[in-house]
Motif scaffolding. Structure first.
Motif, PDB file in Angstrom:
ATOM      1  N   ILE A   1       0.781  -1.371   0.013  1.00  0.00           N
ATOM      2  CA  ILE A   1      -0.147   0.130   0.118  1.00  0.00           C
ATOM      3  C   ILE A   1       0.810   1.165  -0.247  1.00  0.00           C
ATOM      4  O   ILE A   1       0.603   2.257  -0.490  1.00  0.00           O
ATOM      5  CB  ILE A   1      -0.792   0.053   1.226  1.00  0.00           C
ATOM      6  N   ARG A   2       2.029   1.326   0.548  1.00  0.00           N
ATOM      7  CA  ARG A   2       2.996   2.215   0.615  1.00  0.00           C
ATOM      8  C   ARG A   2       3.518   2.632  -0.782  1.00  0.00           C
ATOM      9  O   ARG A   2       3.475   3.787  -1.208  1.00  0.00           O
ATOM     10  CB  ARG A   2       4.292   1.948   1.729  1.00  0.00           C
TER      11      ARG A   2
ATOM     12  N   ASP B   1       1.718   1.904  -3.663  1.00  0.00           N
ATOM     13  CA  ASP B   1       0.469   2.235  -4.478  1.00  0.00           C
ATOM     14  C   ASP B   1      -0.638   2.053  -3.638  1.00  0.00           C
ATOM     15  O   ASP B   1      -0.979   0.911  -3.258  1.00  0.00           O
ATOM     16  CB  ASP B   1       0.590   1.216  -5.736  1.00  0.00           C
ATOM     17  N   SER B   2      -1.322   3.284  -3.183  1.00  0.00           N
ATOM     18  CA  SER B   2      -2.394   3.309  -2.303  1.00  0.00           C
ATOM     19  C   SER B   2      -3.619   2.498  -2.869  1.00  0.00           C
ATOM     20  O   SER B   2      -4.659   2.006  -2.320  1.00  0.00           O
ATOM     21  CB  SER B   2      -2.750   4.775  -2.005  1.00  0.00           C
ATOM     22  N   ASN B   3      -3.493   2.194  -4.238  1.00  0.00           N
ATOM     23  CA  ASN B   3      -4.782   1.510  -4.871  1.00  0.00           C
ATOM     24  C   ASN B   3      -4.743   0.058  -4.371  1.00  0.00           C
ATOM     25  O   ASN B   3      -5.678  -0.451  -4.750  1.00  0.00           O
ATOM     26  CB  ASN B   3      -4.442   1.856  -6.532  1.00  0.00           C
ATOM     27  N   ASN B   4      -3.694  -0.382  -3.855  1.00  0.00           N
ATOM     28  CA  ASN B   4      -3.569  -1.813  -3.455  1.00  0.00           C
ATOM     29  C   ASN B   4      -4.404  -1.874  -2.255  1.00  0.00           C
ATOM     30  O   ASN B   4      -4.849  -3.161  -1.980  1.00  0.00           O
ATOM     31  CB  ASN B   4      -2.114  -2.112  -3.251  1.00  0.00           C
ATOM     32  N   ALA B   5      -4.889  -0.854  -1.502  1.00  0.00           N
ATOM     33  CA  ALA B   5      -5.668  -1.084  -0.176  1.00  0.00           C
ATOM     34  C   ALA B   5      -6.834  -1.741  -0.275  1.00  0.00           C
ATOM     35  O   ALA B   5      -7.462  -2.462   0.389  1.00  0.00           O
ATOM     36  CB  ALA B   5      -5.937   0.224   0.266  1.00  0.00           C
ATOM     37  N   GLN B   6      -7.528  -1.242  -1.508  1.00  0.00           N
ATOM     38  CA  GLN B   6      -9.076  -1.937  -1.842  1.00  0.00           C
ATOM     39  C   GLN B   6      -8.887  -3.435  -1.850  1.00  0.00           C
ATOM     40  O   GLN B   6      -9.540  -4.204  -1.372  1.00  0.00           O
ATOM     41  CB  GLN B   6      -9.683  -1.496  -2.933  1.00  0.00           C
TER      42      GLN B   6
END
Length: 245
Positions: A143-144, A146-151
């Motif tokens: 997530i650090r 690429d914040s898009n990985n959070a979902q």
């Protein structure tokens, strides 16, 4: 050319230059699928399919970075002609560099372009410990970057499927010995996002020492995964280097 390791798009002609594209740690060949519609007719996309993902989900990752390099070189050597090029992002950049050196040791011609993205030169590599940490820590690292990985990572079922391959990739790159053997003579180009926390000016400029050929440097707005937003610009730059320079 299609094999477990390589997925080639239909060619526009016998003289099209194959461009081998290697994904990042945890990534897969679909990263480059949108490039098919962007590449000019003189370049043929060849997506590198690493073990442990997509249709190779049940194929184990090799035990070392050197073994991965050797196996990819085995797959690529029959597909290498007088004209070819290679692009890799993040861990894929390191793998692209090592596989070019290995192919040259086996007698293959040097590529018309070695393009490395989102990765500093080998002399700046540092070992890591992320692969030894628990799943929550591994997810935090993803997530650090690429914040898009959070979902995606919030879904327990998906985490269970994708994290083993990602951890295996991290183990390889974090234990990579970083001792490339040989200096190339082909053009070498670096690509990065201007706010990528994984690289800095010195580590990018350090790629110069790995080839006596022309050195090109490109940067666009974005972080470590700038290439999602900048794919058209990246493909245009590669096309210019291969077809016009």
């Amino acid at each position: 050319m299609n094999s477990a390791w390589l997925r080639a798009t239909p060619t526009h002609g016998d003289n099209a230059i194959p461009l081998f594209c290697i994904p990042h740690a945890g990534g897969n060949a679909s990263l480059y699928h949108p490039w098919r519609a962007l590449l000019p007719a003189g370049i043929r996309l060849v997506q590198v399919c690493l073990p442990g993902r997509l249709e190779r989900f049940r194929h184990p990752m090799p035990d070392s970075f050197d073994a991965l390099t050797q196996q990819l070189a085995d797959a690529m050597l029959p597909a290498i002609g007088a004209r070819w090029a290679i692009f890799g992002h993040s861990m894929g950049a390191t793998l692209a560099h090592e596989v070019v050196l290995e192919l040259c040791r086996r007698g293959a011609s040097e590529p018309q372009l070695l393009a490395v993205s989102g990765r500093g030169a080998a002399q700046f590599h540092r070992p890591g410990q992320v692969h030894l940490q628990d799943d929550d820590a591994l997810c935090a690292e993803l997530i650090r970057l690429d914040s898009n990985n959070a979902q995606v990572l919030a879904q327990a079922e998906l985490r269970e499927v994708i994290l083993p391959a990602i951890r295996a990739d991290y183990r390889l790159i974090e234990t990579y010995p970083a001792r490339p053997q040989g200096v190339l003579h082909c053009p070498l180009a670096t690509f990065n996002g201007d706010s990528d926390p994984e690289v800095d000016d010195a580590s990018i400029a350090g790629w110069r020492q790995w080839s006596h050929g022309p050195f090109h440097r490109y940067a666009w707005p974005g972080g470590h995964f700038y290439l999602h937003q900048q794919r058209a610009a990246i493909v245009e730059a590669i096309g210019s280097l291969l077809l016009h320079d």
